[in-house]
Every structure is written in C-alpha cells, then in structure tokens.
Design an enzyme around this catalytic site. Structure first.
Site, PDB file in Angstrom:
ATOM      1  N   ASP A  31       0.851  -1.187   0.000  1.00  0.00           N
ATOM      2  CA  ASP A  31       0.000   0.000   0.000  1.00  0.00           C
ATOM      3  C   ASP A  31       0.891   1.243   0.000  1.00  0.00           C
ATOM      4  O   ASP A  31       1.890   1.288   0.724  1.00  0.00           O
ATOM      5  CB  ASP A  31      -0.907  -0.009   1.230  1.00  0.00           C
ATOM      6  CG  ASP A  31      -2.026   0.993   1.131  1.00  0.00           C
ATOM      7  OD1 ASP A  31      -1.739   2.208   1.090  1.00  0.00           O
ATOM      8  OD2 ASP A  31      -3.194   0.579   1.100  1.00  0.00           O
ATOM      9  N   ASN A  87     -13.179  -3.887   2.933  1.00  0.00           N
ATOM     10  CA  ASN A  87     -14.183  -2.834   3.064  1.00  0.00           C
ATOM     11  C   ASN A  87     -15.240  -3.078   1.991  1.00  0.00           C
ATOM     12  O   ASN A  87     -14.905  -3.322   0.832  1.00  0.00           O
ATOM     13  CB  ASN A  87     -13.559  -1.457   2.880  1.00  0.00           C
ATOM     14  CG  ASN A  87     -12.523  -1.148   3.945  1.00  0.00           C
ATOM     15  OD1 ASN A  87     -12.627  -1.610   5.071  1.00  0.00           O
ATOM     16  ND2 ASN A  87     -11.517  -0.381   3.577  1.00  0.00           N
ATOM     17  N   GLY A  93     -15.851   2.595   4.093  1.00  0.00           N
ATOM     18  CA  GLY A  93     -14.510   3.054   3.740  1.00  0.00           C
ATOM     19  C   GLY A  93     -13.999   2.557   2.403  1.00  0.00           C
ATOM     20  O   GLY A  93     -12.857   2.830   2.047  1.00  0.00           O
ATOM     21  N   HIS A 100     -10.763  -5.971  -3.009  1.00  0.00           N
ATOM     22  CA  HIS A 100      -9.389  -6.088  -2.531  1.00  0.00           C
ATOM     23  C   HIS A 100      -9.388  -6.249  -1.020  1.00  0.00           C
ATOM     24  O   HIS A 100     -10.291  -5.784  -0.324  1.00  0.00           O
ATOM     25  CB  HIS A 100      -8.548  -4.874  -2.943  1.00  0.00           C
ATOM     26  CG  HIS A 100      -9.051  -3.567  -2.423  1.00  0.00           C
ATOM     27  ND1 HIS A 100     -10.165  -2.935  -2.943  1.00  0.00           N
ATOM     28  CD2 HIS A 100      -8.610  -2.769  -1.414  1.00  0.00           C
ATOM     29  CE1 HIS A 100     -10.377  -1.807  -2.302  1.00  0.00           C
ATOM     30  NE2 HIS A 100      -9.447  -1.686  -1.352  1.00  0.00           N
TER      31      HIS A 100
END
Length: 115
Positions: A31, A87, A93, A100
């Site tokens: 990320d 999420n 969110g 994912h």
C-alpha cells in the site's frame, strides 16, 4: 463498460506498484499509504467483482486464492499474524470498487481498530 480500476491500471503497467506476491489469478502489492508496519493490498486480476460479497457469491475459489495469497504474504513479511480487512461499500470506507483485501500486520492490537 466501466473505466479500469486503479488496480487494473497497475496490472496493465500504467501505474507503478511494488509487487510482493502473486498467483495465477491474484496479486499483492504494498500500500502506498500504509496504516500499519505491514500493509499490503491483495486483489484478483479481474475487476469483475466490486466487493467481497460479490466475489464470495460468484467465485468462492477465487476468494480462497486471494485469502491464501494474503496468508503467504503475511508469513513472508511479518511473523504470520495478520489482520485481513475487506471494506464493502462507501460507508465502510471502500474507495476502490475492485474487490481487494488489506493485509495489516506488525505489532497491532485491538485498540488499533478504532480511530
């Protein structure tokens, strides 16, 4: 047809990413704005499914592959203990509507769940 998701654009080489794992049908990338010492995104190569509920209903084998890759990456990048977060929906969110999972690891505790 919808626009390619950011993950599809990464897979097409349009956006750079640091790949840390892959299988035939899924990939794992670091990320770019980590929320934990280890923060990896794992997603299918297809953007056919918007969220984990759609994926589970339509292709449980692919969901199993995504979770398996998350486990492999967590074992390689941390002590094997990890949090796996999907999420589902904007109020939860979700901002990218290409299913994912967030793999979070590295000294987390229950208090890290809240703001």
């Amino acid at each position: 047809m919808s626009e390619p998701s950011i993950f599809t654009r990464i897979l097409n080489g349009e956006i750079p990413a640091e790949f840390v794992g892959e299988t035939e049908n899924a990939v794992a990338i670091k990320d770019i704005a980590p929320k934990a010492p280890v923060h990896v995104l794992v997603f299918p190569r297809t953007q056919e499914y918007r969220n984990v509920v759609e994926l589970a209903a339509a292709d449980p084998a692919l969901l199993t592959e995504v979770v398996g890759l998350a486990n492999t990456v967590a074992a390689e990048l941390s002590d094997g203990d990890f949090r796996l977060v999907f999420n589902t929906g904007p109020d939860a969110g979700q901002t990218v509507f290409h299913v994912h999972a967030h793999v979070l690891a590295g000294g987390l505790d229950e208090k890290s769940l809240g703001a």
